[in-house]
Design an enzyme around this catalytic site. Structure first.
Site, PDB file in Angstrom:
ATOM      1  N   ARG A  64       0.814  -1.224   0.000  1.00 32.38           N
ATOM      2  CA  ARG A  64       0.000   0.000   0.000  1.00 32.38           C
ATOM      3  C   ARG A  64       0.842   1.265   0.000  1.00 32.38           C
ATOM      4  O   ARG A  64       0.370   2.333  -0.420  1.00 32.38           O
ATOM      5  CB  ARG A  64      -0.961  -0.029   1.197  1.00 32.38           C
ATOM      6  CG  ARG A  64      -2.096  -1.015   0.993  1.00 32.38           C
ATOM      7  CD  ARG A  64      -2.988  -1.089   2.200  1.00 32.38           C
ATOM      8  NE  ARG A  64      -2.689  -2.226   3.056  1.00 32.38           N
ATOM      9  CZ  ARG A  64      -3.013  -2.299   4.342  1.00 32.38           C
ATOM     10  NH1 ARG A  64      -3.621  -1.297   4.927  1.00 32.38           N
ATOM     11  NH2 ARG A  64      -2.728  -3.374   5.034  1.00 32.38           N
ATOM     12  N   GLU A 101       2.914  -9.315  15.754  1.00 27.50           N
ATOM     13  CA  GLU A 101       2.273  -9.782  16.981  1.00 27.50           C
ATOM     14  C   GLU A 101       2.646 -11.260  17.214  1.00 27.50           C
ATOM     15  O   GLU A 101       2.990 -11.648  18.319  1.00 27.50           O
ATOM     16  CB  GLU A 101       0.762  -9.610  16.855  1.00 27.50           C
ATOM     17  CG  GLU A 101       0.061  -9.710  18.191  1.00 27.50           C
ATOM     18  CD  GLU A 101      -1.424  -9.475  18.077  1.00 27.50           C
ATOM     19  OE1 GLU A 101      -1.898  -9.204  16.963  1.00 27.50           O
ATOM     20  OE2 GLU A 101      -2.093  -9.576  19.114  1.00 27.50           O
TER      21      GLU A 101
HETATM   22  O1  LIG Z   1       3.013  -0.074  11.580  1.00 32.10           O
HETATM   23  P1  LIG Z   1       2.852  -1.564  11.300  1.00 32.10           P
HETATM   24  O2  LIG Z   1       2.304  -2.308  12.478  1.00 32.10           O
HETATM   25  O3  LIG Z   1       4.106  -2.171  10.740  1.00 32.10           O
HETATM   26  O4  LIG Z   1       1.696  -1.731  10.223  1.00 32.10           O
HETATM   27  C1  LIG Z   1       1.582  -0.923   9.086  1.00 32.10           C
HETATM   28  C2  LIG Z   1       1.881  -1.684   7.836  1.00 32.10           C
HETATM   29  O5  LIG Z   1       0.903  -2.741   7.674  1.00 32.10           O
HETATM   30  C3  LIG Z   1       0.233  -2.597   6.423  1.00 32.10           C
HETATM   31  O6  LIG Z   1       0.863  -3.349   5.424  1.00 32.10           O
HETATM   32  P2  LIG Z   1       0.759  -4.923   5.305  1.00 32.10           P
HETATM   33  O7  LIG Z   1       1.983  -5.544   5.929  1.00 32.10           O
HETATM   34  O8  LIG Z   1      -0.581  -5.363   5.799  1.00 32.10           O
HETATM   35  O9  LIG Z   1       0.924  -5.171   3.758  1.00 32.10           O
HETATM   36  P3  LIG Z   1       0.165  -4.628   2.440  1.00 32.10           P
HETATM   37  O10 LIG Z   1       0.521  -3.163   2.295  1.00 32.10           O
HETATM   38  O11 LIG Z   1       0.808  -5.464   1.374  1.00 32.10           O
HETATM   39  O12 LIG Z   1      -1.321  -4.834   2.597  1.00 32.10           O
HETATM   40  C4  LIG Z   1       0.379  -1.119   6.106  1.00 32.10           C
HETATM   41  O13 LIG Z   1       0.233  -0.858   4.713  1.00 32.10           O
HETATM   42  C5  LIG Z   1       1.752  -0.792   6.621  1.00 32.10           C
HETATM   43  O14 LIG Z   1       2.770  -1.100   5.677  1.00 32.10           O
HETATM   44  N1  LIG Z   2      -6.448  -1.156  11.385  1.00 30.08           N
HETATM   45  C1  LIG Z   2      -5.779  -1.294  10.230  1.00 30.08           C
HETATM   46  N2  LIG Z   2      -6.375  -0.979   9.058  1.00 30.08           N
HETATM   47  C2  LIG Z   2      -5.711  -1.115   7.899  1.00 30.08           C
HETATM   48  N3  LIG Z   2      -4.460  -1.548   7.788  1.00 30.08           N
HETATM   49  C3  LIG Z   2      -3.806  -1.869   8.922  1.00 30.08           C
HETATM   50  N4  LIG Z   2      -2.540  -2.301   9.152  1.00 30.08           N
HETATM   51  C4  LIG Z   2      -2.384  -2.475  10.482  1.00 30.08           C
HETATM   52  N5  LIG Z   2      -3.515  -2.144  11.149  1.00 30.08           N
HETATM   53  C5  LIG Z   2      -4.418  -1.766  10.188  1.00 30.08           C
END
Ligand SMILES: O=P(O)(O)OC[C@H]1O[C@H](OP(=O)(O)OP(=O)(O)O)[C@H](O)[C@@H]1O
Ligand SMILES: Nc1ncnc2[nH]cnc12
Length: 181
Positions: A64, A101
Protein backbone atom coordinates in the site's frame (compact mmCIF):
# COMPACT_ATOMS: atom_id res chain seq x y z
CA UNK A 1 -4.66 21.23 5.95
CA UNK A 2 -7.96 23.01 5.48
CA UNK A 3 -10.99 21.40 7.14
CA UNK A 4 -12.74 20.64 3.83
CA UNK A 5 -9.72 18.71 2.55
CA UNK A 6 -9.40 16.82 5.83
CA UNK A 7 -13.12 15.92 5.71
CA UNK A 8 -12.89 14.82 2.05
CA UNK A 9 -9.98 12.50 2.79
CA UNK A 10 -11.36 11.21 6.09
CA UNK A 11 -14.84 10.53 4.69
CA UNK A 12 -13.41 8.61 1.74
CA UNK A 13 -11.77 6.03 4.05
CA UNK A 14 -14.17 3.17 4.82
CA UNK A 15 -13.83 1.47 8.22
CA UNK A 16 -14.58 -2.26 8.31
CA UNK A 17 -15.13 -3.73 11.79
CA UNK A 18 -13.66 -7.14 12.65
CA UNK A 19 -11.45 -7.41 9.54
CA UNK A 20 -9.17 -9.31 9.13
CA UNK A 21 -9.89 -10.58 12.64
CA UNK A 22 -12.28 -9.81 15.52
CA UNK A 23 -11.46 -6.56 17.33
CA UNK A 24 -9.60 -4.90 14.44
CA UNK A 25 -11.24 -2.01 12.59
CA UNK A 26 -9.69 -2.08 9.11
CA UNK A 27 -9.13 1.42 7.64
CA UNK A 28 -9.52 0.85 3.91
CA UNK A 29 -7.69 3.19 1.54
CA UNK A 30 -9.05 1.51 -1.62
CA UNK A 31 -12.22 3.60 -1.22
CA UNK A 32 -10.07 6.74 -0.94
CA UNK A 33 -8.30 5.84 -4.19
CA UNK A 34 -11.59 5.17 -5.99
CA UNK A 35 -12.54 8.80 -5.31
CA UNK A 36 -10.30 10.86 -7.60
CA UNK A 37 -10.88 14.08 -5.65
CA UNK A 38 -9.84 12.43 -2.38
CA UNK A 39 -6.85 10.66 -3.97
CA UNK A 40 -5.65 13.83 -5.68
CA UNK A 41 -6.16 15.87 -2.49
CA UNK A 42 -4.11 13.34 -0.52
CA UNK A 43 -1.16 13.57 -2.91
CA UNK A 44 -1.48 17.37 -3.26
CA UNK A 45 -1.52 17.81 0.52
CA UNK A 46 1.59 15.70 1.06
CA UNK A 47 3.36 17.38 -1.88
CA UNK A 48 2.63 20.84 -0.47
CA UNK A 49 4.07 19.83 2.92
CA UNK A 50 7.31 18.45 1.43
CA UNK A 51 7.85 20.42 -1.79
CA UNK A 52 10.66 22.68 -0.52
CA UNK A 53 12.54 20.07 1.51
CA UNK A 54 14.86 18.89 -1.25
CA UNK A 55 14.28 15.15 -0.97
CA UNK A 56 16.15 13.12 -3.57
CA UNK A 57 13.99 9.95 -3.31
CA UNK A 58 10.62 8.79 -2.05
CA UNK A 59 10.63 5.26 -0.62
CA UNK A 60 7.38 3.29 -0.24
CA UNK A 61 6.77 -0.10 1.40
CA UNK A 62 4.91 -2.93 -0.31
CA UNK A 63 2.12 -2.89 -1.17
CA UNK A 64 0.00 0.00 0.00
CA UNK A 65 2.98 2.31 0.39
CA UNK A 66 3.42 2.14 -3.39
CA UNK A 67 -0.05 3.57 -3.94
CA UNK A 68 0.84 6.86 -2.27
CA UNK A 69 4.63 6.89 -2.54
CA UNK A 70 4.84 6.65 -6.34
CA UNK A 71 2.40 9.49 -7.15
CA UNK A 72 3.97 11.61 -4.41
CA UNK A 73 7.45 11.03 -5.90
CA UNK A 74 6.18 12.26 -9.27
CA UNK A 75 4.54 15.28 -7.64
CA UNK A 76 7.84 16.11 -5.92
CA UNK A 77 9.82 15.49 -9.11
CA UNK A 78 12.04 12.74 -7.65
CA UNK A 79 12.50 9.00 -8.14
CA UNK A 80 10.56 6.31 -6.31
CA UNK A 81 12.19 3.32 -4.58
CA UNK A 82 10.15 0.26 -3.55
CA UNK A 83 10.81 -1.65 -0.34
CA UNK A 84 9.44 -5.14 -0.97
CA UNK A 85 8.60 -8.41 0.68
CA UNK A 86 11.33 -11.07 0.33
CA UNK A 87 12.34 -12.51 -3.02
CA UNK A 88 10.64 -9.90 -5.23
CA UNK A 89 13.52 -7.60 -6.16
CA UNK A 90 15.80 -8.85 -8.97
CA UNK A 91 19.10 -7.09 -8.21
CA UNK A 92 21.28 -7.43 -5.11
CA UNK A 93 19.30 -6.62 -1.93
CA UNK A 94 19.71 -6.11 1.79
CA UNK A 95 17.04 -7.37 4.21
CA UNK A 96 15.66 -6.40 7.58
CA UNK A 97 13.37 -8.48 9.80
CA UNK A 98 10.91 -7.05 12.30
CA UNK A 99 8.52 -8.33 14.95
CA UNK A 100 4.85 -8.96 14.30
CA UNK A 101 2.27 -9.78 16.98
CA UNK A 102 3.02 -13.45 16.21
CA UNK A 103 6.33 -14.14 14.51
CA UNK A 104 8.45 -11.95 12.29
CA UNK A 105 8.38 -10.44 8.82
CA UNK A 106 11.14 -9.31 6.48
CA UNK A 107 11.49 -6.49 3.94
CA UNK A 108 14.13 -5.87 1.29
CA UNK A 109 15.55 -3.02 -0.79
CA UNK A 110 17.91 -2.95 -3.76
CA UNK A 111 21.41 -2.24 -2.46
CA UNK A 112 22.07 0.34 -5.18
CA UNK A 113 18.71 2.12 -4.93
CA UNK A 114 19.84 4.79 -2.42
CA UNK A 115 23.19 5.90 -1.04
CA UNK A 116 24.94 8.48 1.09
CA UNK A 117 23.93 11.40 -1.14
CA UNK A 118 20.23 10.65 -0.76
CA UNK A 119 17.75 12.46 1.45
CA UNK A 120 14.76 10.15 1.64
CA UNK A 121 11.09 10.63 2.42
CA UNK A 122 9.51 7.37 3.63
CA UNK A 123 5.82 6.92 2.70
CA UNK A 124 3.16 4.39 3.65
CA UNK A 125 -0.62 4.35 3.79
CA UNK A 126 -0.77 3.67 7.52
CA UNK A 127 1.35 3.44 10.66
CA UNK A 128 0.28 1.07 13.44
CA UNK A 129 2.99 -0.60 15.55
CA UNK A 130 5.67 1.07 13.43
CA UNK A 131 7.49 -2.21 12.84
CA UNK A 132 7.43 -1.90 9.05
CA UNK A 133 8.53 1.75 9.01
CA UNK A 134 11.25 1.16 11.60
CA UNK A 135 12.68 -1.70 9.53
CA UNK A 136 12.60 0.51 6.42
CA UNK A 137 14.48 3.29 8.24
CA UNK A 138 17.12 0.77 9.37
CA UNK A 139 17.55 -0.50 5.79
CA UNK A 140 17.86 3.01 4.35
CA UNK A 141 20.39 4.08 6.98
CA UNK A 142 22.43 0.89 6.39
CA UNK A 143 22.78 2.07 2.79
CA UNK A 144 23.99 5.48 4.00
CA UNK A 145 20.88 7.49 3.15
CA UNK A 146 19.55 10.28 5.34
CA UNK A 147 16.01 9.55 6.50
CA UNK A 148 14.47 11.95 8.97
CA UNK A 149 10.92 12.20 7.57
CA UNK A 150 8.04 9.78 7.16
CA UNK A 151 4.52 10.45 5.86
CA UNK A 152 1.40 8.36 6.43
CA UNK A 153 -2.14 8.95 5.25
CA UNK A 154 -3.41 7.24 8.43
CA UNK A 155 -1.94 7.12 11.93
CA UNK A 156 -3.39 4.69 14.50
CA UNK A 157 -2.38 6.96 17.34
CA UNK A 158 -3.01 4.55 20.23
CA UNK A 159 -0.35 2.23 18.83
CA UNK A 160 3.37 2.95 19.34
CA UNK A 161 4.37 3.58 15.70
CA UNK A 162 4.87 7.33 15.82
CA UNK A 163 6.90 7.12 19.05
CA UNK A 164 9.05 4.34 17.60
CA UNK A 165 9.96 6.55 14.63
CA UNK A 166 10.48 9.65 16.75
CA UNK A 167 12.90 7.66 18.92
CA UNK A 168 14.87 7.09 15.72
CA UNK A 169 14.88 10.84 15.01
CA UNK A 170 12.22 10.58 12.30
CA UNK A 171 9.54 13.28 12.08
CA UNK A 172 6.09 11.81 11.40
CA UNK A 173 3.40 13.52 9.33
CA UNK A 174 -0.12 12.09 9.07
CA UNK A 175 -3.34 13.29 7.46
CA UNK A 176 -5.97 11.28 9.36
CA UNK A 177 -5.79 9.94 12.90
CA UNK A 178 -7.80 7.14 14.49
CA UNK A 179 -7.98 5.98 18.09
CA UNK A 180 -7.93 2.25 18.78
CA UNK A 181 -6.50 -0.58 16.69
O1 LIG B 1 3.01 -0.07 11.58
P1 LIG B 1 2.85 -1.56 11.30
O2 LIG B 1 2.30 -2.31 12.48
O3 LIG B 1 4.11 -2.17 10.74
O4 LIG B 1 1.70 -1.73 10.22
C1 LIG B 1 1.58 -0.92 9.09
C2 LIG B 1 1.88 -1.68 7.84
O5 LIG B 1 0.90 -2.74 7.67
C3 LIG B 1 0.23 -2.60 6.42
O6 LIG B 1 0.86 -3.35 5.42
P2 LIG B 1 0.76 -4.92 5.31
O7 LIG B 1 1.98 -5.54 5.93
O8 LIG B 1 -0.58 -5.36 5.80
O9 LIG B 1 0.92 -5.17 3.76
P3 LIG B 1 0.16 -4.63 2.44
O10 LIG B 1 0.52 -3.16 2.29
O11 LIG B 1 0.81 -5.46 1.37
O12 LIG B 1 -1.32 -4.83 2.60
C4 LIG B 1 0.38 -1.12 6.11
O13 LIG B 1 0.23 -0.86 4.71
C5 LIG B 1 1.75 -0.79 6.62
O14 LIG B 1 2.77 -1.10 5.68
N1 LIG C 1 -6.45 -1.16 11.39
C1 LIG C 1 -5.78 -1.29 10.23
N2 LIG C 1 -6.38 -0.98 9.06
C2 LIG C 1 -5.71 -1.12 7.90
N3 LIG C 1 -4.46 -1.55 7.79
C3 LIG C 1 -3.81 -1.87 8.92
N4 LIG C 1 -2.54 -2.30 9.15
C4 LIG C 1 -2.38 -2.47 10.48
N5 LIG C 1 -3.51 -2.14 11.15
C5 LIG C 1 -4.42 -1.77 10.19
Amino acid sequence: MNPETRALIEQSIVSIPDYPQPGIIFRDITSLMENVKAYQATIDELASIYKDQKFTKVVGTEARGFLFGAPLALALGVGFVPVRKPGKLPRETISQSYELEYGTDTIEIHKDAVGKDDKVLLVDDLIATGGTAEAAVILLRKLGATVNDAAFVINLVDLPGQKKLEDLGVKVVDLVQYQGE
